[in-house]
Design an enzyme around this catalytic site. Structure first.
Site, PDB file in Angstrom:
ATOM      1  N   TYR A  16       0.820  -1.205   0.000  1.00 22.61           N
ATOM      2  CA  TYR A  16       0.000   0.000   0.000  1.00 22.61           C
ATOM      3  C   TYR A  16       0.860   1.264   0.000  1.00 22.61           C
ATOM      4  CZ  TYR A  16      -3.715  -3.295   0.805  1.00 22.61           C
ATOM      5  OH  TYR A  16      -4.580  -4.342   0.656  1.00 22.61           O
ATOM      6  N   TYR A 143     -13.415  -6.727   5.763  1.00 20.21           N
ATOM      7  CA  TYR A 143     -12.149  -6.950   5.054  1.00 20.21           C
ATOM      8  C   TYR A 143     -11.777  -8.420   5.199  1.00 20.21           C
ATOM      9  CZ  TYR A 143      -7.208  -6.973   3.868  1.00 20.21           C
ATOM     10  OH  TYR A 143      -6.007  -7.266   3.293  1.00 20.21           O
ATOM     11  N   ASP A 244     -14.451 -15.426   9.702  1.00 21.66           N
ATOM     12  CA  ASP A 244     -13.067 -15.051   9.409  1.00 21.66           C
ATOM     13  C   ASP A 244     -12.438 -14.524  10.700  1.00 21.66           C
ATOM     14  OD1 ASP A 244     -10.720 -13.755   8.751  1.00 21.66           O
ATOM     15  OD2 ASP A 244     -11.556 -12.618   7.085  1.00 21.66           O
ATOM     16  N   LYS A 273      -2.611 -15.157  10.765  1.00 19.64           N
ATOM     17  CA  LYS A 273      -1.880 -14.142  11.501  1.00 19.64           C
ATOM     18  C   LYS A 273      -1.126 -14.684  12.710  1.00 19.64           C
ATOM     19  CE  LYS A 273      -4.252  -9.926  10.009  1.00 19.64           C
ATOM     20  NZ  LYS A 273      -3.124  -9.375   9.241  1.00 19.64           N
TER      21      LYS A 273
END
Length: 425
Positions: A16, A143, A244, A273
């Protein structure tokens, strides 16, 4: 040997980040505990856990030992037709610590891939039942990752993926609940989701959402009753529910898994993660025996997915050591202490002119500003204060390693206040 920052700026494309006007990069040479050491010797308290993952801190002796021991045996072997102890033990631990119906574990490379796997499982499930169901229902401000299927269930207008609209499959987005985690439950918060679900129930392969905490789409916390109602509606109409928990899993919200706040279990669960404590990329998608067996009863006769590095032994070995630390239970007191300190220290920041609101849950603290912050400038201010925080848009947020000490967390919050005071109102 020094790090060539000029080469980095000229040739290394960071996430990004624009190549036309790249953000400054800070060269890190070492990480220990909660600290990142810069090349010039400055030590920064990491308020980000390297994007939620380094929950035990850096350079942890038990994780180091697990990695070193496994490297002497084998770092990688294909998972097709071969198995090994680190993967078997990891799957045993995951089955034991997740809700009862989740009995089958598919090991993947990253969080985005675990979402791809979950969506493909749902599509194959319905194909095996003789139905073509190709739509997913999810929430705005959600997201789920940067790969294409994951992007297709990420908010198409209020996210970093809006420019791909027209290339991605079009799915269904219901309004996110407005009520916060601790607010009184407002039944009207569920109206839009219910209407959209019922109107499209015969097309739906699954509902996919982030339970309780919407992460990179807005750092929003919502009421557990919303999640309970989603589960009940899916049960009523036989639609699969995908949770999620890539960002929320392994204690971040104060529960081992965020779906425990609502006392529900999904049909498919995505993890990533923190699975390896931030050491190596690894993810897992878990599902029930019923879903897995249905998938495999279809025309293909198996689940059609197989990443090259699936079940990587080195990553699995470190994940086992990380889950052993989780199972010892110290995280519960650590996260509770972080939450209590955030509840005391964050509210005064709401008085700053640039601040719209503050919120916290578990080991997550969020300051939302009225306007997007200048990332380069505010990050420079944080570094001056000895802290690493990576804001985006209007969100200046932290999710520190669980091992952070009260004085260190105080320094992080003071740095947030310092940076926000430097931000033009």
């Amino acid at each position: 040997m020094t790090i060539d920052i000029q080469f980095d700026q000229d040739h290394v494309w960071h996430p990004y980040t624009s190549t036309l006007d790249p953000l400054p990069c800070y060269p890190v040479t070492r990480a220990d505990g909660v600290h990142l050491t810069l090349e010039d010797g400055r030590r920064l308290i990491d308020g980000m856990s390297s994007w939620w993952s380094a929950i035990h801190g850096y350079n942890h002796p038990r994780l180091n030992q697990a990695a070193a021991a496994q490297m002497e045996r084998m770092s990688h072997v294909m998972f097709g037709g071969i198995t090994h102890k680190p993967a078997v033990e990891l799957c045993r631990k995951l089955v034991a610590m997740t809700p009862e119906p989740l009995q089958k574990v598919f090991l993947a490379d990253s969080g985005s891939v675990s979402v791809e796997v979950a969506l493909k499982m749902a599509l194959q499930y319905w194909a095996a039942k003789g139905e073509r169901r190709a739509k997913f229902l999810t929430l705005r401000h959600g997201y789920h990752g940067d790969t294409f299927a994951a992007m297709s269930v990420t908010d198409p207008e209020n996210s970093m993926h809006s420019l791909y609209k027209g290339f991605l499959p079009e799915h269904l987005f219901a309004d996110s609940p407005e009520g916060g985690f601790s607010d009184p439950w407002d039944p009207a918060d569920f109206d839009d989701f219910r209407l959209m679900f019922v109107a499209n129930r015969h097309q739906l392969a699954a509902v996919i959402l982030e339970p309780i905490v919407q992460g990179a789409g807005g750092m929003r916390f919502y009421h557990p009753e919303f999640l309970r109602q989603v589960r009940a509606l899916c049960d009523e109409h036989g639609v699969l529910l995908i949770c999620d928990e890539i960002a929320t899993g392994f204690g971040r919200t104060g529960k081992l898994f965020a779906c425990e706040h609502a006392d529900i279990s999904p049909d498919i669960l995505c993890l990533g993660k923190a699975l390896t404590g931030g050491y190596l990329t690894l993810a897992a998608t878990l599902t029930s025996k019923h879903v897995a067996d249905t998938v495999c009863s279809g025309e293909a006769g198996c689940f059609m997915h197989g990443p090259t590095f699936m079940g990587n032994p080195l990553a699995c070995a470190v994940a086992n050591a990380s889950l052993d630390l989780i199972n010892e239970g110290h995280w519960q007191g650590q996260v509770a202490a972080i939450e209590a300190q955030l509840a005391e220290r964050l509210p005064p920041l709401a008085a700053l002119p640039v601040v719209k609101s503050v919120r916290w849950l578990g080991a997550i603290g969020v300051v939302e500003t009225h306007e997007p912050v200048n990332v380069a400038e505010i990050q420079r201010a944080f570094v001056e204060q000895g802290v690493w925080i990576r804001p985006f848009g209007r969100l200046v947020y932290i999710m520190p390693p669980y091992i952070i000490a009260p004085a260190q967390l105080d320094q992080v919050v003071r740095a947030m206040a310092f940076g926000l005071r430097q931000t033009p109102a």
